[in-house]
Scaffold this active site. Structure first.
Site, short mmCIF file in Angstrom:
data_model
loop_
_atom_site.label_atom_id
_atom_site.label_comp_id
_atom_site.label_asym_id
_atom_site.label_seq_id
_atom_site.Cartn_x
_atom_site.Cartn_y
_atom_site.Cartn_z
N CYS A 28 82.08 60.40 8.78
CA CYS A 28 81.75 59.02 8.40
C CYS A 28 80.26 58.78 8.54
CB CYS A 28 82.51 58.04 9.29
SG CYS A 28 84.31 58.21 9.24
N ASP A 507 46.44 61.00 34.05
CA ASP A 507 45.25 60.20 34.28
C ASP A 507 45.16 59.98 35.79
OD1 ASP A 507 43.14 58.22 33.85
OD2 ASP A 507 44.68 56.77 34.38
N ASP A 708 48.09 54.87 32.20
CA ASP A 708 48.46 53.47 32.34
C ASP A 708 47.50 52.50 31.67
OD1 ASP A 708 46.34 53.91 34.13
OD2 ASP A 708 46.98 52.23 35.38
N ASP A 712 43.97 54.98 27.78
CA ASP A 712 44.92 56.10 27.78
C ASP A 712 45.78 56.12 26.52
OD1 ASP A 712 44.15 57.03 30.30
OD2 ASP A 712 45.50 55.64 31.33
#
Length: 827
Positions: A28, A507, A708, A712
């Site tokens: 399906c 980072d 963060d 970044d």
């Protein structure tokens, strides 16, 4: 280096979501996708068997109504629902026309009607594509006070689950006498002789035919209503296999009962018990499967349960309780002790402590006072505050989290592509094999009876359902479990890409460290006054949002220094800042800023090197072209960072760090944390280049980047997998595939664990689904009979098929115990 994307917005294109009826198996899914992609104007389509949904990206000439018609023609009509609104402020027919026009312009709305006298509006929408709250918000923006009314439509999946349970019980009650009489007679000859002596075999067969007809026409009707039209369209599915199999057994038995002269004497046997028990077992399997599938949405249900239903709002000088759907940005709300925060906002007055564990994983409550932000779904302590709503409805943090989870659960991974290609032709191939099986048995077998048994067994034992559920069930449970542990897969593809990662680059600031640096050392050039230098530095940094600038301002404030006003402030990204303070030009930043400006650091360069070797960040200060001081700022490593990196190394990961700090500072932190590769002194725009510098050294594995900040975002997008810290910026989160709700690097470990467990679970399910069909279809066809093996009963085939799907679903549910939550900090 990027992972594949799920359906994403395209300029000038519309994204439409449908909830489909008639979805029973992987065939399906493949067929519905093929139908959608064949429509002019459709650029992408994705169908999910678990939640029975379809997402379509299209532009003109395609329309949602046309797409719905195409799906209905293929046997998968989109579900509709009626949403009702209360609308105040309408005064005439023009208002009615305007409200109707606004409603019809909303995505997912098919048509609408407005009743001026009753002050009511209702919209007929594609189920799952719109909510009463979003429609009410649109009408409110048009100048009318609209609110959502209670909706009477129940969850169709709950309704279907109850219906399956009821039909299973009814079918079992009707089939039990048929099974006991026919099979009992075979197993216990005395019972067979007793029936023959009392009511006679003919009467027994007539009674069995009536009971079996009731089973097929009642609880089993669903298979014929869906399966036979699909067969006539040339697109058979799972229902078609069941319908043809049971109908063949039933019609053959009817001929043996009512027209026995048409069959040779040895072939006069009935298979009513096979037809009826097949229906019972398949209904039972679907009911068990539906119950288990209901548990896959537990994560979303728990998230939804975090949101209160009403909030206390100040309106017209009084406090009233209003449903969340009626809240607007700017509303003033009252939060009482012990209540959950209704929506995101900013505290106006009052003080309290708020438990934000659902958001950050931190066990310790967070102090809230005027100016602080509060998040919807978090729990208030013993204080009382007033706050202004800043985000409501789908814009709240909690709503965005739920949207991320739902999007990830509906994703289709690259691993699914092979399944789709196979299942598209699976059912037609099984039907062709069943016909071939009957033909071979008729030519070489003892008669039409065994031929019928073999053909029906092939039809019934084939299980495309298990293949269709293998991937989406695991994704749904895995991403739900990840959400419970504070890890959000914004794109389901991140699940598959993350399990191939062997290098993880971090980072530094705000990711491995707290992101809240503080001043630790001041080294002055001869003849300089510490307070004067600090005051000048604080004046320059007053215009900067950099974390180091905040630390320097706080140091001056803590000493009670009078900070002069600076002018001509200029930030130099990657270098530092400069300004005029008291008519003197002050430079504050990295040593490269002084070099760029032609300032000789002199003896202070040695002091800066010593501080950097201790893991501190040196900040150079120059006034009127003369180096006057080096300030040392330290950003503490997060409490869980060392343990997280140790666990990542134990998992075979190679670690790297990318930072703008000096080489000496970066080396000191990397040595402390045991990081393998360091890219230091990287300018804000250079993180992508730093990632590419790492890439040539990668062996047998992909690269993930954890960050963060705004700077970044390009690196998060460029990496094979971007992992954003949820406490960071919205830009970083939007660029990432994975979001860690807390700032704890342990979340990276959890994300990897969930990824590995989910992909392993998918492989287990696929091996089972394909292996089951590859092994048992030949057995059902009778390949073992020439070697003295038994002929498989259709009833056993039905039981095996039902259990095959249940196995896949149950195996996927094991993922609810996968992963390990990051350790909470606090008291």
């Amino acid at each position: 280096m990027n992972a594949p994307q799920s359906l994403s917005p395209i300029p000038d294109a519309t994204l439409q979501r449908f909830l489909l009826a008639g979805m029973t198996c992987a065939s399906c899914v493949a067929r519905a996708e093929r139908v959608l992609k064949a429509q002019p104007g459709v650029t992408a389509a994705r169908v999910n068997l678990v939640d029975e949904s379809a997402e379509v990206m299209f532009s003109a000439p395609a329309t949602s109504v046309g797409l719905a018609g195409a799906l209905a023609g293929a046997g998968y009509p989109p579900r509709r629902e009626v949403l009702r609104l209360s609308v105040e402020g309408m005064t005439c027919a023009s208002c009615v026309a305007r409200v109707e026009r606004v409603l019809k312009a909303q995505p997912g709305v098919i048509d609408s009607s407005v009743n001026l006298a009753a002050r009511r509006a209702q919209a007929n929408v594609w189920a799952g594509s719109a909510t009463a709250a979003t429609l009410a918000a649109a009408v409110t923006r048009a100048g009318y006070a609209a609110s959502a009314m209670a909706q009477a439509d129940p969850d169709h999946r709950d309704t279907e689950r109850r219906r399956l349970g009821r039909d299973t019980v009814v079918a079992a009650a009707l089939a039990a006498p048929v099974f006991l009489v026919e099979m009992g007679g075979h197993l216990v000859p005395a019972l067979h002789h007793w029936i023959d002596r009392t009511i006679g075999m003919q009467t027994s067969w007539v009674a069995q035919s009536i009971l079996t007809a009731l089973v097929l026409a009642g609880p089993g009707r669903r298979f014929f209503v869906a399966g036979l039209p699909a067969l006539l369209r040339g697109t058979p599915d799972m229902n078609s296999l069941v319908a043809v199999g049971t109908l063949s057994a039933f019609l053959y038995s009817l001929v043996a009962t009512w027209l026995p002269g048409l069959l040779p004497a040895p072939a006069r046997a009935v298979y009513f018990e096979a037809a009826s028990v097949i229906v019972v077992l398949i209904l039972l399997g679907r009911w068990l499967e539906a119950r288990a599938r209901g548990q896959t949405g537990a994560a979303l249900q728990r998230l939804a349960g975090l949101q209160p239903r009403v909030a206390r709002v100040e309106r017209a000088g009084a406090e009233v309780d209003l449903p969340l759907e009626e809240l607007c940005v700017g509303d003033i709300l009252r939060l009482r002790p012990g209540e959950r925060v209704a929506v995101d906002g900013t505290v106006l007055d009052g003080e309290t402590w708020v438990d934000e564990a659902m958001l950050t994983g931190e066990a310790a409550p967070v102090a809230k006072a005027a100016g602080a932000t509060v998040t919807g779904g978090t729990v208030n302590g013993t204080g009382s505050i007033r706050y202004r709503a800043t985000r409501v409805g789908s814009d709240t943090t909690l709503a965005r989290i739920m949207a991320m989870v739902e999007d990830a659960q509906g994703a289709k991974l690259p691993i699914q592509a092979l399944v789709d290609r196979v299942t598209l032709w699976f059912v037609p191939a099984v039907m062709a094999l069943a016909v071939l099986t009957v033909a071979v048995w008729l030519v070489f077998g003892p008669g039409p009876g065994p031929a019928l048994v073999a053909g029906v067994s092939v039809l019934i034992i084939a299980c495309p359902c298990a293949m269709g559920l293998a991937t989406p069930m695991s994704i749904m449970v895995g991403t739900g479990r990840a959400a419970d542990l504070g890890v959000l897969f914004r794109r389901g593809e991140g699940l598959q890409a993350l399990q191939g990662v062997r290098w993880i680059a971090f980072d530094k600031t705000g990711t491995l460290t707290e992101g809240r640096p503080r001043l630790t050392d001041v080294v002055l050039a001869p003849g300089q006054a510490e307070d004067a230098v600090l005051a000048a530095v604080a004046a320059v940094e007053a215009g900067s949002e950099h974390p180091l600038a905040h630390a320097l301002r706080e140091a001056a404030r803590g000493r009670g220094l009078a900070v002069p006003v600076a002018s001509g402030f200029q930030a130099v990204p990657g270098y530092g800042a400069e300004a005029l303070v008291g008519g003197r030009r002050v430079l504050v930043g990295a040593e490269r800023l002084l070099l760029r400006e032609g300032v000789d650091a002199g003896a202070l360069a040695g002091a800066a090197a010593r501080l950097a070797a201790q893991g501190r960040t040196p900040v150079h200060v120059a006034i009127d072209g003369q180096a006057v001081a080096v300030l040392a700022v330290a950003d503490p490593v997060k409490p869980g960072a060392r343990a997280a990196l140790d666990r990542l190394r134990a998992m075979g990961m190679h670690l790297a760090m990318i930072t703008g700090d000096t080489r000496a500072t970066a080396d000191a932190i990397a040595a402390d944390l045991g990081i393998d590769r360091i890219e230091a002194e990287v300018l804000p725009g250079g993180k992508v280049a730093a990632l590419r510098a790492l890439a040539p050294g990668l062996q047998n594995g992909g690269l993930a980047f954890v960050g963060d900040g705004i700077n970044d975002a390009p690196a998060l997008a460029a990496a094979d997998v971007g992992i954003a810290i949820g406490t960071g910026t919205d830009v970083a989160i939007e660029a990432a595939e994975v979001v860690l709700m807390s700032g704890d690097p342990q979340g990276v470990v959890t994300a990897l664990q969930i990824s590995h467990a989910t992909i392993a679970n998918i492989r287990q399910n696929l091996i089972w689904a394909f292996g089951y069909n590859a092994a048992l279809i030949p057995v059902a066809a009778g390949v073992l009979v020439p070697f003295g093996g038994p002929q498989l009963s259709p009833m056993l085939a039905a039981g095996a098929m039902a259990l095959s799907s249940v196995f896949v679903v149950t195996n996927a549910l094991r993922l609810r115990r996968a992963g390990q939550a990051p350790e909470r900090t606090g008291t």
